[in-house]
Design a protein around this motif. Structure first.
Motif, PDB file in Angstrom:
ATOM      1  N   ASP A  67      10.635  -0.805   2.825  1.00 56.54           N
ATOM      2  CA  ASP A  67      11.221  -0.160   1.634  1.00 56.54           C
ATOM      3  C   ASP A  67      12.686  -0.920   1.571  1.00 56.54           C
ATOM      4  O   ASP A  67      13.398  -1.347   2.585  1.00 56.54           O
ATOM      5  CB  ASP A  67      11.839   1.339   2.230  1.00 56.54           C
ATOM      6  N   LYS A  68      13.156  -0.642   0.423  1.00 57.32           N
ATOM      7  CA  LYS A  68      14.635  -1.365   0.053  1.00 57.32           C
ATOM      8  C   LYS A  68      15.350  -0.255  -0.730  1.00 57.32           C
ATOM      9  O   LYS A  68      14.891   0.217  -1.855  1.00 57.32           O
ATOM     10  CB  LYS A  68      14.330  -2.513  -0.774  1.00 57.32           C
ATOM     11  N   VAL A  69      16.382  -0.019  -0.268  1.00 54.42           N
ATOM     12  CA  VAL A  69      17.643   0.742  -1.134  1.00 54.42           C
ATOM     13  C   VAL A  69      18.124  -0.270  -2.161  1.00 54.42           C
ATOM     14  O   VAL A  69      18.612  -1.341  -1.813  1.00 54.42           O
ATOM     15  CB  VAL A  69      18.710   1.223  -0.193  1.00 54.42           C
ATOM     16  N   LEU A  70      17.960   0.318  -3.349  1.00 53.61           N
ATOM     17  CA  LEU A  70      18.528  -0.349  -4.444  1.00 53.61           C
ATOM     18  C   LEU A  70      19.990  -0.408  -4.699  1.00 53.61           C
ATOM     19  O   LEU A  70      20.367  -0.129  -5.637  1.00 53.61           O
ATOM     20  CB  LEU A  70      17.663  -0.040  -5.642  1.00 53.61           C
ATOM     21  N   ALA A  71      20.679  -0.975  -3.693  1.00 60.75           N
ATOM     22  CA  ALA A  71      22.135  -1.140  -3.736  1.00 60.75           C
ATOM     23  C   ALA A  71      22.680  -2.387  -3.123  1.00 60.75           C
ATOM     24  O   ALA A  71      21.722  -2.957  -2.553  1.00 60.75           O
ATOM     25  CB  ALA A  71      22.520   0.283  -2.943  1.00 60.75           C
ATOM     26  N   ASP A  72      23.645  -2.894  -3.438  1.00 62.57           N
ATOM     27  CA  ASP A  72      24.498  -3.747  -2.918  1.00 62.57           C
ATOM     28  C   ASP A  72      24.541  -3.918  -1.295  1.00 62.57           C
ATOM     29  O   ASP A  72      24.475  -2.675  -0.862  1.00 62.57           O
ATOM     30  CB  ASP A  72      26.032  -4.147  -3.433  1.00 62.57           C
ATOM     31  N   ASN A  73      24.415  -5.007  -0.569  1.00 63.40           N
ATOM     32  CA  ASN A  73      24.627  -5.140   0.573  1.00 63.40           C
ATOM     33  C   ASN A  73      23.312  -4.207   1.435  1.00 63.40           C
ATOM     34  O   ASN A  73      23.931  -3.967   2.395  1.00 63.40           O
ATOM     35  CB  ASN A  73      25.923  -4.645   1.332  1.00 63.40           C
ATOM     36  N   THR A  74      22.439  -4.163   0.937  1.00 62.92           N
ATOM     37  CA  THR A  74      21.233  -3.545   1.749  1.00 62.92           C
ATOM     38  C   THR A  74      20.078  -4.863   2.104  1.00 62.92           C
ATOM     39  O   THR A  74      20.085  -5.661   1.349  1.00 62.92           O
ATOM     40  CB  THR A  74      20.605  -2.410   1.042  1.00 62.92           C
ATOM     41  N   ARG A  75      19.010  -4.451   2.671  1.00 60.34           N
ATOM     42  CA  ARG A  75      18.135  -5.633   3.014  1.00 60.34           C
ATOM     43  C   ARG A  75      16.747  -4.533   3.144  1.00 60.34           C
ATOM     44  O   ARG A  75      16.844  -3.307   3.276  1.00 60.34           O
ATOM     45  CB  ARG A  75      18.228  -6.313   4.208  1.00 60.34           C
ATOM     46  N   VAL A  76      15.691  -5.355   3.191  1.00 54.48           N
ATOM     47  CA  VAL A  76      14.340  -4.581   3.213  1.00 54.48           C
ATOM     48  C   VAL A  76      14.294  -3.790   4.843  1.00 54.48           C
ATOM     49  O   VAL A  76      14.818  -4.676   5.778  1.00 54.48           O
ATOM     50  CB  VAL A  76      13.017  -5.358   3.265  1.00 54.48           C
ATOM     51  N   SER A  77      13.887  -2.664   4.700  1.00 52.34           N
ATOM     52  CA  SER A  77      13.759  -2.055   5.812  1.00 52.34           C
ATOM     53  C   SER A  77      12.240  -1.698   6.455  1.00 52.34           C
ATOM     54  O   SER A  77      11.601  -1.112   5.619  1.00 52.34           O
ATOM     55  CB  SER A  77      14.394  -0.385   5.826  1.00 52.34           C
ATOM     56  N   TRP A  78      12.032  -2.488   7.505  1.00 54.99           N
ATOM     57  CA  TRP A  78      10.518  -2.296   7.863  1.00 54.99           C
ATOM     58  C   TRP A  78      10.266  -1.103   8.753  1.00 54.99           C
ATOM     59  O   TRP A  78      10.846  -0.730   9.738  1.00 54.99           O
ATOM     60  CB  TRP A  78      10.079  -3.319   8.792  1.00 54.99           C
ATOM     61  N   GLY A  79       9.044  -0.356   8.594  1.00 51.39           N
ATOM     62  CA  GLY A  79       8.764   0.930   9.312  1.00 51.39           C
ATOM     63  C   GLY A  79       7.369   0.747  10.167  1.00 51.39           C
ATOM     64  O   GLY A  79       6.588   0.018   9.436  1.00 51.39           O
ATOM     65  N   ALA A  80       7.289   1.594  11.018  1.00 49.02           N
ATOM     66  CA  ALA A  80       6.059   1.707  11.665  1.00 49.02           C
ATOM     67  C   ALA A  80       5.856   3.309  11.983  1.00 49.02           C
ATOM     68  O   ALA A  80       7.032   3.794  12.483  1.00 49.02           O
ATOM     69  CB  ALA A  80       5.805   0.995  12.872  1.00 49.02           C
ATOM     70  N   GLY A  81       4.953   4.053  11.575  1.00 49.67           N
ATOM     71  CA  GLY A  81       4.874   5.471  12.015  1.00 49.67           C
ATOM     72  C   GLY A  81       3.332   5.829  11.900  1.00 49.67           C
ATOM     73  O   GLY A  81       2.355   5.029  11.969  1.00 49.67           O
ATOM     74  N   GLY A  82       3.357   7.344  12.039  1.00 49.41           N
ATOM     75  CA  GLY A  82       1.960   7.887  11.904  1.00 49.41           C
ATOM     76  C   GLY A  82       2.215   9.208  11.087  1.00 49.41           C
ATOM     77  O   GLY A  82       3.200   9.589  11.122  1.00 49.41           O
ATOM     78  N   ARG A  83       1.057   9.701  11.104  1.00 50.52           N
ATOM     79  CA  ARG A  83       1.082  11.251  10.301  1.00 50.52           C
ATOM     80  C   ARG A  83      -0.165  11.801  10.807  1.00 50.52           C
ATOM     81  O   ARG A  83      -1.116  11.426  11.473  1.00 50.52           O
ATOM     82  CB  ARG A  83       0.865  11.083   8.746  1.00 50.52           C
ATOM     83  N   ILE A  84      -0.165  13.230  10.651  1.00 51.37           N
ATOM     84  CA  ILE A  84      -1.237  14.144  11.208  1.00 51.37           C
ATOM     85  C   ILE A  84      -1.198  15.175  10.200  1.00 51.37           C
ATOM     86  O   ILE A  84      -0.178  15.826   9.867  1.00 51.37           O
ATOM     87  CB  ILE A  84      -1.366  14.587  12.797  1.00 51.37           C
ATOM     88  N   GLY A  85      -2.305  15.729   9.890  1.00 46.26           N
ATOM     89  CA  GLY A  85      -2.544  16.764   8.894  1.00 46.26           C
ATOM     90  C   GLY A  85      -3.942  17.420   8.573  1.00 46.26           C
ATOM     91  O   GLY A  85      -4.832  17.183   9.497  1.00 46.26           O
ATOM     92  N   ALA A  86      -4.030  17.989   7.578  1.00 41.05           N
ATOM     93  CA  ALA A  86      -5.056  18.839   7.266  1.00 41.05           C
ATOM     94  C   ALA A  86      -5.561  18.564   5.844  1.00 41.05           C
ATOM     95  O   ALA A  86      -4.662  18.254   5.114  1.00 41.05           O
ATOM     96  CB  ALA A  86      -4.913  20.478   7.498  1.00 41.05           C
ATOM     97  N   LYS A  87      -6.832  18.560   5.613  1.00 45.75           N
ATOM     98  CA  LYS A  87      -7.499  18.509   4.454  1.00 45.75           C
ATOM     99  C   LYS A  87      -7.592  19.939   3.736  1.00 45.75           C
ATOM    100  O   LYS A  87      -8.550  20.496   4.264  1.00 45.75           O
ATOM    101  CB  LYS A  87      -9.006  17.583   4.542  1.00 45.75           C
ATOM    102  N   VAL A  88      -6.596  20.351   2.783  1.00 40.70           N
ATOM    103  CA  VAL A  88      -6.486  21.691   2.630  1.00 40.70           C
ATOM    104  C   VAL A  88      -7.368  21.932   1.530  1.00 40.70           C
ATOM    105  O   VAL A  88      -7.771  23.358   1.179  1.00 40.70           O
ATOM    106  CB  VAL A  88      -5.048  22.235   2.445  1.00 40.70           C
ATOM    107  N   MET A  89      -7.734  21.268   0.607  1.00 43.01           N
ATOM    108  CA  MET A  89      -8.548  21.243  -0.445  1.00 43.01           C
ATOM    109  C   MET A  89      -9.545  20.165  -0.595  1.00 43.01           C
ATOM    110  O   MET A  89      -9.001  18.915  -0.102  1.00 43.01           O
ATOM    111  CB  MET A  89      -7.961  21.516  -1.722  1.00 43.01           C
ATOM    112  N   PRO A  90     -10.541  19.986  -1.351  1.00 43.94           N
ATOM    113  CA  PRO A  90     -11.068  18.654  -1.638  1.00 43.94           C
ATOM    114  C   PRO A  90     -10.061  17.987  -2.230  1.00 43.94           C
ATOM    115  O   PRO A  90      -9.491  18.006  -3.393  1.00 43.94           O
ATOM    116  CB  PRO A  90     -12.165  19.069  -2.513  1.00 43.94           C
ATOM    117  N   GLY A  91      -9.964  16.709  -1.892  1.00 43.87           N
ATOM    118  CA  GLY A  91      -9.080  15.566  -2.380  1.00 43.87           C
ATOM    119  C   GLY A  91      -7.560  15.836  -1.839  1.00 43.87           C
ATOM    120  O   GLY A  91      -6.811  14.899  -2.533  1.00 43.87           O
ATOM    121  N   SER A  92      -7.138  16.863  -1.194  1.00 43.63           N
ATOM    122  CA  SER A  92      -5.798  17.156  -0.795  1.00 43.63           C
ATOM    123  C   SER A  92      -5.565  17.073   0.450  1.00 43.63           C
ATOM    124  O   SER A  92      -6.214  17.441   1.345  1.00 43.63           O
ATOM    125  CB  SER A  92      -5.407  18.432  -1.581  1.00 43.63           C
ATOM    126  N   LYS A  93      -4.439  16.464   1.130  1.00 37.79           N
ATOM    127  CA  LYS A  93      -4.077  16.258   2.447  1.00 37.79           C
ATOM    128  C   LYS A  93      -2.549  16.846   2.349  1.00 37.79           C
ATOM    129  O   LYS A  93      -1.481  16.220   1.780  1.00 37.79           O
ATOM    130  CB  LYS A  93      -4.028  14.857   2.873  1.00 37.79           C
TER     131      LYS A  93
END
Length: 155
Positions: A67-93
């Motif tokens: 991700d990159k903040v679209l402002a001067d003096n910023t750089r690309v920020s690299w990320g790693a993570g995870g998510r956990i959740g429920a399928k609450v409706m068909p096609g929805s998480k």
């Protein structure tokens, strides 16, 4: 030759007898806004991840992002993570997320983000999502918040 045919037949039988799994890879483009107590800026990025089914209604996933903040003096920020959740409706998480991201600028600190989101399918392969993250930065740097909207493709 007979061993190859028997092996191929065994694989075909096993594949037809195995229930279909909805584990899926995904890639997306996203944009939004990042803000703290005094400033706000636009942000744009990409992410890729993989979700694993934990039964009919639950899932867990991993994600990498840039991700990159679209402002001067910023750089690309690299990320790693995870998510956990429920399928609450068909096609929805509905999910909770947590992750780490590198510095947004040369004088900034890396951050840990926690939040949640909603992902909605638009047909078989396309999806859209909205996400909120609170970034815990530390070292007497004000925390920040990020709101993102993304569009992606599942594989």
């Amino acid at each position: 030759m007979r061993i190859a045919l028997v092996s191929l037949a065994a694989v075909a039988v096993a594949a037809s007898a195995t229930p279909a799994l909805a584990n899926e890879a995904r890639v997306e483009a996203r944009g939004g806004v990042i803000w703290n107590g005094s400033d706000s800026d636009a942000v744009a990025g990409v992410a890729a991840g993989y979700d694993y089914d934990l039964g009919d209604k639950l899932f867990a996933g991993v994600e990498g992002s840039a991700d990159k903040v679209l402002a001067d003096n910023t750089r690309v920020s690299w990320g790693a993570g995870g998510r956990i959740g429920a399928k609450v409706m068909p096609g929805s998480k509905l999910y909770a997320l947590a992750g780490w991201q590198s510095k947004l600028c040369s004088t900034c600190n890396s951050a840990v983000g926690v939040g949640g989101g909603w992902q909605q399918d638009f047909g078989q392969k396309l999806y859209g999502k909205v996400e909120y993250k609170h970034l815990l930065i530390g070292d007497n740097t004000p925390d920040a918040d990020v709101g993102l909207v993304g569009v992606g493709m599942k594989f």
